[in-house]
Design a protein around this motif. Sequence first.
Motif, PDB file in Angstrom:
ATOM      1  N   MET A  37       0.822  -1.205   0.000  1.00 40.37           N
ATOM      2  CA  MET A  37       0.000   0.000   0.000  1.00 40.37           C
ATOM      3  C   MET A  37       0.861   1.261   0.000  1.00 40.37           C
ATOM      4  O   MET A  37       0.578   2.228  -0.727  1.00 40.37           O
ATOM      5  CB  MET A  37      -0.936   0.000   1.211  1.00 40.37           C
ATOM      6  CG  MET A  37      -2.020   1.059   1.159  1.00 40.37           C
ATOM      7  SD  MET A  37      -3.333   0.702  -0.036  1.00 40.37           S
ATOM      8  CE  MET A  37      -4.227  -0.604   0.831  1.00 40.37           C
ATOM      9  N   SER A  41       0.907   4.281  -2.809  1.00 43.16           N
ATOM     10  CA  SER A  41       0.708   5.675  -2.425  1.00 43.16           C
ATOM     11  C   SER A  41       1.860   6.548  -2.915  1.00 43.16           C
ATOM     12  O   SER A  41       1.642   7.619  -3.501  1.00 43.16           O
ATOM     13  CB  SER A  41       0.575   5.774  -0.906  1.00 43.16           C
ATOM     14  OG  SER A  41       0.509   7.115  -0.489  1.00 43.16           O
ATOM     15  N   THR A  48      -1.991   8.428   1.725  1.00 40.89           N
ATOM     16  CA  THR A  48      -2.263   7.077   2.205  1.00 40.89           C
ATOM     17  C   THR A  48      -3.754   6.848   2.363  1.00 40.89           C
ATOM     18  O   THR A  48      -4.283   5.780   2.005  1.00 40.89           O
ATOM     19  CB  THR A  48      -1.559   6.847   3.554  1.00 40.89           C
ATOM     20  OG1 THR A  48      -0.165   7.065   3.392  1.00 40.89           O
ATOM     21  CG2 THR A  48      -1.787   5.426   4.047  1.00 40.89           C
ATOM     22  N   THR A  49      -4.469   7.847   2.875  1.00 40.26           N
ATOM     23  CA  THR A  49      -5.913   7.718   3.084  1.00 40.26           C
ATOM     24  C   THR A  49      -6.643   7.512   1.768  1.00 40.26           C
ATOM     25  O   THR A  49      -7.483   6.618   1.631  1.00 40.26           O
ATOM     26  CB  THR A  49      -6.463   8.967   3.795  1.00 40.26           C
ATOM     27  OG1 THR A  49      -5.796   9.131   5.046  1.00 40.26           O
ATOM     28  CG2 THR A  49      -7.963   8.841   4.036  1.00 40.26           C
ATOM     29  N   THR A  51      -5.330   6.490  -1.112  1.00 44.47           N
ATOM     30  CA  THR A  51      -4.899   5.226  -1.711  1.00 44.47           C
ATOM     31  C   THR A  51      -5.620   4.057  -1.069  1.00 44.47           C
ATOM     32  O   THR A  51      -6.077   3.140  -1.759  1.00 44.47           O
ATOM     33  CB  THR A  51      -3.379   5.060  -1.551  1.00 44.47           C
ATOM     34  OG1 THR A  51      -2.710   6.171  -2.148  1.00 44.47           O
ATOM     35  CG2 THR A  51      -2.906   3.777  -2.220  1.00 44.47           C
ATOM     36  N   HIS A  52      -5.743   4.098   0.258  1.00 47.17           N
ATOM     37  CA  HIS A  52      -6.426   3.032   0.990  1.00 47.17           C
ATOM     38  C   HIS A  52      -7.866   2.880   0.499  1.00 47.17           C
ATOM     39  O   HIS A  52      -8.333   1.763   0.224  1.00 47.17           O
ATOM     40  CB  HIS A  52      -6.416   3.355   2.483  1.00 47.17           C
ATOM     41  CG  HIS A  52      -6.026   2.205   3.344  1.00 47.17           C
ATOM     42  ND1 HIS A  52      -6.898   1.177   3.632  1.00 47.17           N
ATOM     43  CD2 HIS A  52      -4.866   1.911   3.984  1.00 47.17           C
ATOM     44  CE1 HIS A  52      -6.291   0.300   4.414  1.00 47.17           C
ATOM     45  NE2 HIS A  52      -5.048   0.720   4.639  1.00 47.17           N
ATOM     46  N   ARG A  53      -8.560   4.005   0.384  1.00 47.93           N
ATOM     47  CA  ARG A  53      -9.956   3.969  -0.038  1.00 47.93           C
ATOM     48  C   ARG A  53     -10.092   3.437  -1.465  1.00 47.93           C
ATOM     49  O   ARG A  53     -10.931   2.563  -1.749  1.00 47.93           O
ATOM     50  CB  ARG A  53     -10.569   5.373   0.066  1.00 47.93           C
ATOM     51  CG  ARG A  53     -11.996   5.461  -0.459  1.00 47.93           C
ATOM     52  CD  ARG A  53     -12.567   6.845  -0.218  1.00 47.93           C
ATOM     53  NE  ARG A  53     -11.741   7.887  -0.802  1.00 47.93           N
ATOM     54  CZ  ARG A  53     -11.752   8.203  -2.098  1.00 47.93           C
ATOM     55  NH1 ARG A  53     -12.527   7.536  -2.937  1.00 47.93           N
ATOM     56  NH2 ARG A  53     -11.001   9.183  -2.547  1.00 47.93           N
ATOM     57  N   HIS A  56      -9.379  -0.367  -1.801  1.00 51.15           N
ATOM     58  CA  HIS A  56     -10.465  -1.222  -1.336  1.00 51.15           C
ATOM     59  C   HIS A  56     -11.602  -1.260  -2.354  1.00 51.15           C
ATOM     60  O   HIS A  56     -12.241  -2.302  -2.552  1.00 51.15           O
ATOM     61  CB  HIS A  56     -10.968  -0.754   0.029  1.00 51.15           C
ATOM     62  CG  HIS A  56     -10.094  -1.212   1.162  1.00 51.15           C
ATOM     63  ND1 HIS A  56      -9.998  -2.541   1.516  1.00 51.15           N
ATOM     64  CD2 HIS A  56      -9.255  -0.542   1.990  1.00 51.15           C
ATOM     65  CE1 HIS A  56      -9.147  -2.671   2.521  1.00 51.15           C
ATOM     66  NE2 HIS A  56      -8.674  -1.475   2.823  1.00 51.15           N
ATOM     67  N   TYR A  72      -0.374  -6.276  -3.379  1.00 50.48           N
ATOM     68  CA  TYR A  72      -1.455  -6.272  -4.353  1.00 50.48           C
ATOM     69  C   TYR A  72      -0.920  -6.457  -5.768  1.00 50.48           C
ATOM     70  O   TYR A  72       0.184  -6.028  -6.097  1.00 50.48           O
ATOM     71  CB  TYR A  72      -2.216  -4.934  -4.287  1.00 50.48           C
ATOM     72  CG  TYR A  72      -2.895  -4.677  -2.960  1.00 50.48           C
ATOM     73  CD1 TYR A  72      -4.216  -5.062  -2.750  1.00 50.48           C
ATOM     74  CD2 TYR A  72      -2.208  -4.045  -1.921  1.00 50.48           C
ATOM     75  CE1 TYR A  72      -4.836  -4.824  -1.526  1.00 50.48           C
ATOM     76  CE2 TYR A  72      -2.831  -3.799  -0.704  1.00 50.48           C
ATOM     77  CZ  TYR A  72      -4.139  -4.192  -0.512  1.00 50.48           C
ATOM     78  OH  TYR A  72      -4.750  -3.954   0.702  1.00 50.48           O
TER      79      TYR A  72
END
Length: 261
Positions: A37, A41, A48-49, A51-53, A56, A72
């Motif tokens: 992750m 990013s 990071t926030t 990219t995380h969203r 998913h 991934y």
Amino acid sequence: MTVMSPDDESREGRLTAAGRMLAVLEVFRTQPSPLRMAEISRHSGLSTTTTHRLMHELLDWGAVEMAESGGYQLGTKVLELAAASGDALRLRERALPALLRLHRMLRVLVVHLSIRDGFDTVYVESLRSAHGGVSTNRIGGRMPLHLTATGRVLLAYADEGVQEGFLARPLEVRTRFTTTDPDELRRTFSGIREHQVVMTARQVTENTGAVAAPVFDHQERVVAAVGIVLNLKDHHLEDYLELVRAAASQVTASLVPPASD
């Protein structure tokens, strides 16, 4: 945690939602997977926030998946879309009978069909044994041209400007045997054009080798390459030269329109 620079924050703020999603997918095109992750990013320039969203969402849709080794990689849906693109789909359909015959005949790790996209080889078909293959030689996977037998075939028949542009770049090293010397690679290209087949050994991993041959269209342009990957402990590369060259010739024949009366 990835710390964004002011430039990255400004870029992310300018991107639409679709642009951010494409920025994430572009990372998988340019970087070897699987990817963590934090790497996604960093390379996408997104927080990071964010990219995380997005990851998913892509995971839920099937565009990416978790690799066995962690991280991934591109998922089935994206790979199928890539393989279903116009010319690649038609080429894959024409080549599949010859590839399947080769796959049934040989006990090798992978039988694949590759095309060139810029300085990468891209796999548009990949028939793997139960114990063979890695994420990079799956359908839609990419590798730098010099690392693979099919990539060297495709580069050998590319324009001189493409060859020299590629050889002028720093070439990736995967093992202590990886060939990166431009003059040695040029000699390899000459041999490929002369014999229409090539062998490589220990370029990507130290226990595997490969054989590949060119596929020509009706205008005698090289449009693809047929290749196999095998375990060097169990096979001798020389034993497969004619078989791979014959399979590539069968694919070539499938692309040439029948002569009119």
